[in-house]
Design an enzyme around this catalytic site. Sequence first.
Site, PDB file in Angstrom:
ATOM      1  N   LYS A  93      -1.266 -31.806  42.917  1.00 48.20           N
ATOM      2  CA  LYS A  93      -2.619 -32.502  42.748  1.00 48.20           C
ATOM      3  C   LYS A  93      -2.327 -34.041  42.113  1.00 48.20           C
ATOM      4  O   LYS A  93      -4.014 -34.644  42.247  1.00 48.20           O
ATOM      5  CB  LYS A  93      -3.001 -31.624  41.432  1.00 48.20           C
ATOM      6  N   LYS A 117      -1.870 -20.029  50.421  1.00 55.09           N
ATOM      7  CA  LYS A 117      -1.407 -18.901  49.988  1.00 55.09           C
ATOM      8  C   LYS A 117      -3.389 -18.277  49.183  1.00 55.09           C
ATOM      9  O   LYS A 117      -3.750 -19.081  49.541  1.00 55.09           O
ATOM     10  CB  LYS A 117      -0.695 -19.145  47.965  1.00 55.09           C
ATOM     11  N   LYS A 170      -7.439 -16.885  44.598  1.00 51.71           N
ATOM     12  CA  LYS A 170      -8.915 -16.939  43.981  1.00 51.71           C
ATOM     13  C   LYS A 170      -9.717 -17.168  43.609  1.00 51.71           C
ATOM     14  O   LYS A 170     -10.926 -17.217  43.302  1.00 51.71           O
ATOM     15  CB  LYS A 170      -7.908 -15.468  42.555  1.00 51.71           C
TER      16      LYS A 170
HETATM   17  P1  ATP Z   1      -4.540 -19.349  41.226  1.00 58.17           P
HETATM   18  O1  ATP Z   1      -5.765 -20.150  42.349  1.00 58.17           O
HETATM   19  O2  ATP Z   1      -5.988 -19.702  39.512  1.00 58.17           O
HETATM   20  O3  ATP Z   1      -4.014 -20.520  40.599  1.00 58.17           O
HETATM   21  P2  ATP Z   1      -3.525 -17.405  42.056  1.00 58.17           P
HETATM   22  O4  ATP Z   1      -4.460 -16.171  42.255  1.00 58.17           O
HETATM   23  O5  ATP Z   1      -3.388 -18.053  42.585  1.00 58.17           O
HETATM   24  O6  ATP Z   1      -5.117 -18.091  40.831  1.00 58.17           O
HETATM   25  P3  ATP Z   1      -2.049 -16.547  38.994  1.00 58.17           P
HETATM   26  O7  ATP Z   1      -3.039 -16.435  38.352  1.00 58.17           O
HETATM   27  O8  ATP Z   1      -1.921 -17.992  39.629  1.00 58.17           O
HETATM   28  O9  ATP Z   1      -3.365 -16.293  40.789  1.00 58.17           O
HETATM   29  O10 ATP Z   1      -1.539 -15.426  40.040  1.00 58.17           O
HETATM   30  C1  ATP Z   1      -0.968 -14.346  38.826  1.00 58.17           C
HETATM   31  C2  ATP Z   1      -0.188 -13.892  39.349  1.00 58.17           C
HETATM   32  O11 ATP Z   1      -0.196 -13.256  40.368  1.00 58.17           O
HETATM   33  C3  ATP Z   1       1.218 -14.804  39.656  1.00 58.17           C
HETATM   34  O12 ATP Z   1       2.698 -13.811  38.774  1.00 58.17           O
HETATM   35  C4  ATP Z   1       1.304 -14.776  40.313  1.00 58.17           C
HETATM   36  O13 ATP Z   1       2.833 -15.342  41.657  1.00 58.17           O
HETATM   37  C5  ATP Z   1       0.798 -13.623  41.537  1.00 58.17           C
HETATM   38  N1  ATP Z   1      -0.139 -14.419  43.220  1.00 58.17           N
HETATM   39  C6  ATP Z   1      -0.989 -14.968  43.013  1.00 58.17           C
HETATM   40  N2  ATP Z   1      -1.386 -15.073  44.372  1.00 58.17           N
HETATM   41  C7  ATP Z   1      -0.803 -14.523  45.006  1.00 58.17           C
HETATM   42  C8  ATP Z   1      -0.025 -14.320  46.518  1.00 58.17           C
HETATM   43  N3  ATP Z   1      -1.286 -14.789  47.021  1.00 58.17           N
HETATM   44  N4  ATP Z   1       1.183 -13.603  46.834  1.00 58.17           N
HETATM   45  C9  ATP Z   1       1.392 -13.675  46.203  1.00 58.17           C
HETATM   46  N5  ATP Z   1       1.452 -13.164  44.202  1.00 58.17           N
HETATM   47  C10 ATP Z   1       0.841 -13.809  44.084  1.00 58.17           C
END
Ligand code: ATP
Length: 330
Positions: free
Chosen positions: A111, A193, A196
């Site tokens: 970032k 990726k 959310k």
């Molecule tokens: P943000 O978008 O807010 O970064 P995120 O959906 O990427 O959120 P996190 O809250 O950072 O998710 O992750 C929660 C858990 O889910 C972590 O262990 C993360 O590695 C896993 N995770 C999140 N997105 C994925 C994905 N696309 N594939 C596999 N694992 C995921």
Amino acid sequence: MERMLSGIKPSGQLTLGNYIGALRNFVKYQDDYEMIVFIANLHCITVYQDPKELRKNLKDAVALYLACGLDPEKAIIFLQSDVMEHAQLGHILCCNTYMGELNRMTQYKDKASKGETGLTAGFYVYPTLMAADILIYDADYVPVGEDQKQHVELARDIANRFNNRYSETFRVPEPVVQKVGARIMSLSDPNKKMSKSDHGDKGCIYLLDDLNVARKKVMSAVTDSIGMINFDPVNQPGISNLIQIMASLNGESIEKVVEKYKDCGYGEFKKAVADVVCDTLSKIQERYHEIINSNELEKVLEEGAKKASYLAHKKLLKVQRKVGLDIFKK
Ligand code: ATP
Ligand code: LTN
């Protein structure tokens, strides 16, 4: 029994990526480990969240934890901010972390290098709070997605540094990254990726998506013009992502899925993936609707916070003693 700990940020509605990469595994682990799982709401506010929306996301996240099969009889489930000790230990660990280390954290570096403005100090020290979450419970293992491994490695470095400086205090945790499903990609941009916090991304499947909407997202997943079902994330990232989703949800190997669908067209394969995805979502949603408006959530969080606070408080007192913050023994 060895201890395992993990958390998810409720920075939006939980996704299929969160389920495959995290939640589903927590459910498996709760039988073999002393499992501690929490909703990382303090981590979440390192980026501004609308309070009303945040509250809804928090409630949904707890309900989804339970709907996916986490069992409060087996696992300690709580809200991070309900256990004050996390933030207190976070500060002490911040004082044992170098800015050079935080500058190297990919999440920050990416970032900052894009010149993103408005990054908060909370976002910068995010990894030290995460280290506190882990070290305060002496976790042996921390299951995370690929993107979070670096943060667990920093927690190890901080633990070792603290132990060397002040004598043995923290257990040094191991990250656990699963092989299949550690990085589910967006269906609309398979080089990104599934996340959310990318609100409005048509390639993100939310666990609470209407089943027809979820099906449409899978059916319109971006693929390629090669026309063969191969697992080749470099040249066929879209198809490889769908194979990975199918393998994860069915509990099959990548090879088995490829073998099974190798003679299918993309449309037919997508339909099979959509069926598996919808089947998974419908089971989760059924249970979610049973619990979202019951008093189960409040009870689970209250009980969880009590158990977690007991452990965290004991550890924080020990740390304060080692650092020399206390005068009289408590
Ligand atoms: P943000 O978008 O807010 O970064 P995120 O959906 O990427 O959120 P996190 O809250 O950072 O998710 O992750 C929660 C858990 O889910 C972590 O262990 C993360 O590695 C896993 N995770 C999140 N997105 C994925 C994905 N696309 N594939 C596999 N694992 C995921
Ligand atoms: N940073 C993690 C969420 C998180 C976490 C933790 C994971 C906060 N504290 C402790 C494991 C252990 C994320 O963004 N997924």
